[in-house]
Design a protein around this motif. Structure first.
Motif, PDB file in Angstrom:
ATOM      1  N   ASP A  33       1.096  -1.405   0.278  1.00  0.00           N
ATOM      2  CA  ASP A  33       0.275  -0.066   0.044  1.00  0.00           C
ATOM      3  C   ASP A  33       0.496   0.879  -0.075  1.00  0.00           C
ATOM      4  O   ASP A  33       0.459   2.257  -0.666  1.00  0.00           O
ATOM      5  N   ILE A  34       2.000   1.235   0.730  1.00  0.00           N
ATOM      6  CA  ILE A  34       2.774   2.244   0.860  1.00  0.00           C
ATOM      7  C   ILE A  34       3.769   2.352  -0.768  1.00  0.00           C
ATOM      8  O   ILE A  34       3.697   3.351  -1.343  1.00  0.00           O
ATOM      9  N   ILE A  35       4.160   1.252  -0.951  1.00  0.00           N
ATOM     10  CA  ILE A  35       4.738   1.481  -1.847  1.00  0.00           C
ATOM     11  C   ILE A  35       4.341   1.789  -3.743  1.00  0.00           C
ATOM     12  O   ILE A  35       4.050   3.002  -4.427  1.00  0.00           O
ATOM     13  N   PHE A  36       2.679   1.271  -3.636  1.00  0.00           N
ATOM     14  CA  PHE A  36       1.701   2.171  -4.692  1.00  0.00           C
ATOM     15  C   PHE A  36       1.216   2.971  -4.763  1.00  0.00           C
ATOM     16  O   PHE A  36       0.677   3.738  -5.423  1.00  0.00           O
ATOM     17  N   GLY A  37       1.265   3.787  -2.876  1.00  0.00           N
ATOM     18  CA  GLY A  37      -0.047   4.640  -3.001  1.00  0.00           C
ATOM     19  C   GLY A  37       1.154   6.136  -3.461  1.00  0.00           C
ATOM     20  O   GLY A  37       0.432   7.453  -3.179  1.00  0.00           O
ATOM     21  N   SER A  38       2.556   6.332  -3.306  1.00  0.00           N
ATOM     22  CA  SER A  38       3.038   7.865  -3.466  1.00  0.00           C
ATOM     23  C   SER A  38       3.774   7.406  -4.803  1.00  0.00           C
ATOM     24  O   SER A  38       5.584   7.145  -4.713  1.00  0.00           O
ATOM     25  N   ARG A  39       3.733   7.001  -5.970  1.00  0.00           N
ATOM     26  CA  ARG A  39       4.145   6.892  -7.250  1.00  0.00           C
ATOM     27  C   ARG A  39       5.250   7.390  -7.550  1.00  0.00           C
ATOM     28  O   ARG A  39       4.471   8.393  -8.947  1.00  0.00           O
ATOM     29  N   ASN A  40       6.765   7.692  -7.492  1.00  0.00           N
ATOM     30  CA  ASN A  40       6.673   9.199  -8.195  1.00  0.00           C
ATOM     31  C   ASN A  40       7.448   9.425  -9.793  1.00  0.00           C
ATOM     32  O   ASN A  40       8.635   8.589 -10.130  1.00  0.00           O
ATOM     33  N   PHE A  41       6.509   9.562  -9.904  1.00  0.00           N
ATOM     34  CA  PHE A  41       6.694   9.524 -12.324  1.00  0.00           C
ATOM     35  C   PHE A  41       7.250  10.548 -12.609  1.00  0.00           C
ATOM     36  O   PHE A  41       7.339  11.359 -12.727  1.00  0.00           O
TER      37      PHE A  41
END
Length: 505
Positions: free
Chosen positions: A445-453
Motif C-alpha cells: 500500500d505504501i509502495i503503490f500509494g506514492s509512486r513518483n513518475f
C-alpha cells in the motif's frame, strides 16, 4: 480499511464466486424457524457497526447498462516467451478458468465486461507491438482499442502524434482508484495525458522498485523489526547501510568478499541510483499545468542527494554486491544474482517487484517486501518509482473510430480490473511461497500509494537521463555537478522541443 486487506477480501470473494459458479441456493437449515431468528440477530449485531463512508474514488459512475452488441474490445501488447516469467502478459485474456488466481480473475473481469456492456475482450500479442501499432495507426487501421506497452515506447508514440489525449475522452476519470493518480500527474503535460497506468496492467505494478529482505539473515544478525521501522518513518538509507554492514560475513575468513562464497548485506545494480534519488519525492524535470517546466537537476537538494547516493554506492565493497561489476564474468549473471538471495547469501535485494515471482518458487527462507528507503528521516513520506522500460501503461490510438465508446470501455476495463485482477495480484504476491505476511501487504500500500513518475526518465530516448544518473552514481569520484552543468543545455533543448511538439497538437 487498508487497501491490502480490501484486496485480500475481494480476492477471497472472487475465489468463492469462481468455486460456486452456478450453484443452487443453500437448503433451509435443519432448525426450521431458527434460521430467521439467527438472521435477525445477525442483522441486529450488524446494525451496531458504524457505516463506513464510501470513498468517492471507488464509486462506479458508469452507465448501468450499455449494449455494444458483441463488439470486440482488443488490446495490443507483447508476446513474450515463457522464459520471461516476470513480464509475460497474462492480464488481458484467457479462454477459461483453471483455478489459478490471476487467470481466473482475468476471466471474471472479461465476463463482467461482456455481461454489462455486450463486448468481448480480445488480445493481439506481438513480438514487436510498437512496430505493429505504428503500422496500423499510420495506415488508418482501427483494429485495436488499447495499446499496452512500457512507458518509454508510449512516449515514442506521443512524440509522433499517434495517440489521443485520454483526459478528453468521455467517461475517463483519472481521480478514480483504478488509475494510478500520483504517476498520472507526472505523465501529464499541459493537462494532456496520452497514456496512463491503471489496474489492468500488472507489469505497471511489477516494474515498481522495492527492497526484498531475507528474514533468516535479519534474525541471525539481530536486525530489528523492519516493518515497524517503516511505519515509524525511520527506514532510511543510513539504516539500510547499517544493517547491510551488520549482516555481511566474510564466511571463509580470507579478507575478500567473494560472489558465491560470502554473505553480502546488500545486492544491487547501477540503476538503483534512480529509485534512491526519486525516493525523496523529487522531480528532475517538473512539468507544470501550463506546459512550462522547472529544471531541478542543479538544485542544492538534488546535488546533495546524489552525493549521498554516490557515497553509499562506492563505499561498501565489504557489504555491497553490485551485480554490474560482474558483467561478462559470470554466465547467466542475473539468474545467479537472484540465486544468491535465495541461498541466504544476500540480506537486502534491491530490485523490481516482479522479482517475487522469480525467487519465491524455490526459496526456502522467508522474505519480506519493503519500500525504498528515505534519504533522511526528516523526509515526510516514502516514494517509489518504476523501471520505465518495463512499466506498462495503456494508450488509445488516434485511429479510434468511436472515441466515446473507447473511453467508456477503457474506464470499465480498469474499474473491473480493480475489483478482480488487482486483488488476485495482491493475493498472489503476498502468498507466493514465502512473502506470506500481512505486513508486506501494508508495505505494498505504501509502495503503490506514492509512486513518483519523472517525465525525463520516461522520455529517456530524448534525455538519456538514466545513463547520466547511472554514470554519476558509479563514477570513481563525485563529479555530478560538473557533468550536470555540461549537459544542461542539451537536456533543456530536448525538453523544449518535446513540450512544443506535444502542446502544439
Amino acid at each position: 480499511m487498508k487497501k491490502w486487506m480490501t484486496c485480500l477480501i475481494l480476492g477471497a470473494m472472487l475465489t468463492g464466486l469462481i468455486a460456486c459458479g452456478d450453484a443452487e441456493p443453500a437448503e433451509p437449515s435443519a432448525g426450521g424457524e431458527a434460521a430467521p431468528v439467527q438472521e435477525a440477530a445477525a442483522a441486529e449485531e450488524e446494525a451496531d457497526v458504524p457505516e463506513e463512508t464510501e470513498n468517492p474514488a471507488e464509486i462506479d459512475e458508469l452507465p448501468s447498462t450499455k449494449d455494444y452488441e458483441g463488439y470486440t474490445f482488443t488490446v495490443l501488447s507483447h508476446d513474450l516467451p515463457d522464459s520471461s516469467i516476470a513480464w509475460k502478459v497474462v492480464d488481458i485474456y484467457t479462454e477459461e478458468q483453471n483455478g489459478e488466481r490471476i487467470n481466473d480473475a482475468v476471466y471474471e473481469r472479461n465476463l463482467a465486461m461482456e455481461e454489462r456492456f455486450g463486448v468481448k475482450v480480445a488480445q493481439n500479442l506481438q513480438n514487436d507491438p510498437y512496430s505493429v501499432a505504428t503500422q496500423l495507426i499510420t495506415s488508418g487501421d482501427d483494429s485495436f482499442d488499447l495499446f499496452q506497452t512500457n512507458t518509454q515506447d508510449q512516449c515514442s508514440l506521443v512524440t509522433q502524434g499517434y495517440l489521443l489525449n485520454m483526459s478528453e475522452l468521455e467517461y475517463i476519470n483519472f481521480d478514480k482508484a483504478w488509475w494510478d493518480s500520483t504517476s498520472i500527474k507526472g505523465i501529464s503535460i499541459g493537462g494532456k495525458v496520452y497514456y496512463a497506468i491503471g489496474d489492468s496492467s500488472l507489469n505497471g505494478k511489477k516494474a515498481t522498485w522495492v527492497v526484498l529482505f531475507n528474514k533468516a539473515l535479519m534474525k541471525n544478525a539481530g536486525v530489528p523489526d523492519l516493518y515497524a521501522l517503516v511505519k515509524e518513518g525511520g527506514w532510511t538509507l543510513d539504516k539500510l547501510k547499517e544493517y547491510g554492514e551488520q549482516i555481511a560475513q566474510d564466511t571463509d575468513g580470507d579478507g575478500v568478499m567473494t560472489w558465491g562464497t560470502d554473505v553480502f548485506g546488500i545486492g544491487l545494480q547501477h540503476e538503483v541510483v534512480i529509485p534512491l534519488l526519486l525516493g525523496d519525492g523529487t522531480k528532475l524535470i517538473d512539468v507544470k499545468e501550463d506546459g512550462t517546466y522547472d529544471y531541478n537537476l542543479n538544485s542544492p537538494a538534488i546535488v546533495d542527494a546524489m552525493e549521498k547516493i554516490h557515497t553509499f554506492l562506492n563505499g561498501g565493497d565489504r557489504y555491497i554486491l553490485n551485480c554490474n561489476d560482474y558483467d561478462g564474468k559470470i554466465a547467466s549473471q542475473w539468474v545467479e544474482f537472484r540465486n544468491l538471495f535465495m541461498a541466504d547469501q544476500i540480506g537486502f535485494f534491491m530490485g523490481h517487484l516482479g522479482t517475487v515471482t522469480l525467487v519465491g518458487g524455490d526459496m526456502n527462507s522467508d522474505f519480506g517486501i519493503l519500500p525504498f528507503p528515505k534519504l533522511s528521516e526528516e523526509q515526510e513520506a516514502y516514494y517509489s518509482t518504476f523501471q520505465y522500460n518495463n512499466a506498462y501503461a495503456v494508450s488509445v490510438p488516434k485511429t479510434a473510430s468511436d472515441p466515446t465508446r473507447t473511453g467508456l470501455l477503457t474506464e470499465a476495463y480498469q474499474m473491473l480490473s480493480h475489483t478482480t485482477v488487482l486483488p488476485a495480484y495482491y493475493d498472489y504476491t503476498l502468498t507466493f511461497r514465502n512473502a506470506r505476511d500481512t505486513d508486506s501487504g501494508e508495505m505494498l500500500d505504501i509502495i503503490f500509494g506514492s509512486r513518483n513518475f519523472d517525465i525525463s526518465l520516461a522520455f529517456n530516448s530524448t534525455t538519456n537521463m538514466q545513463g547520466f544518473l547511472q554514470d554519476a552514481g558509479k563514477a570513481e569520484s563525485f563529479n555530478y555537478a560538473s557533468e550536470e552543468a555540461a549537459r544542461k543545455k542539451l537536456v533543456t533543448k530536448s525538453m523544449d522541443r518535446l513540450l512544443e511538439t506535444i502542446l502544439s497538437e
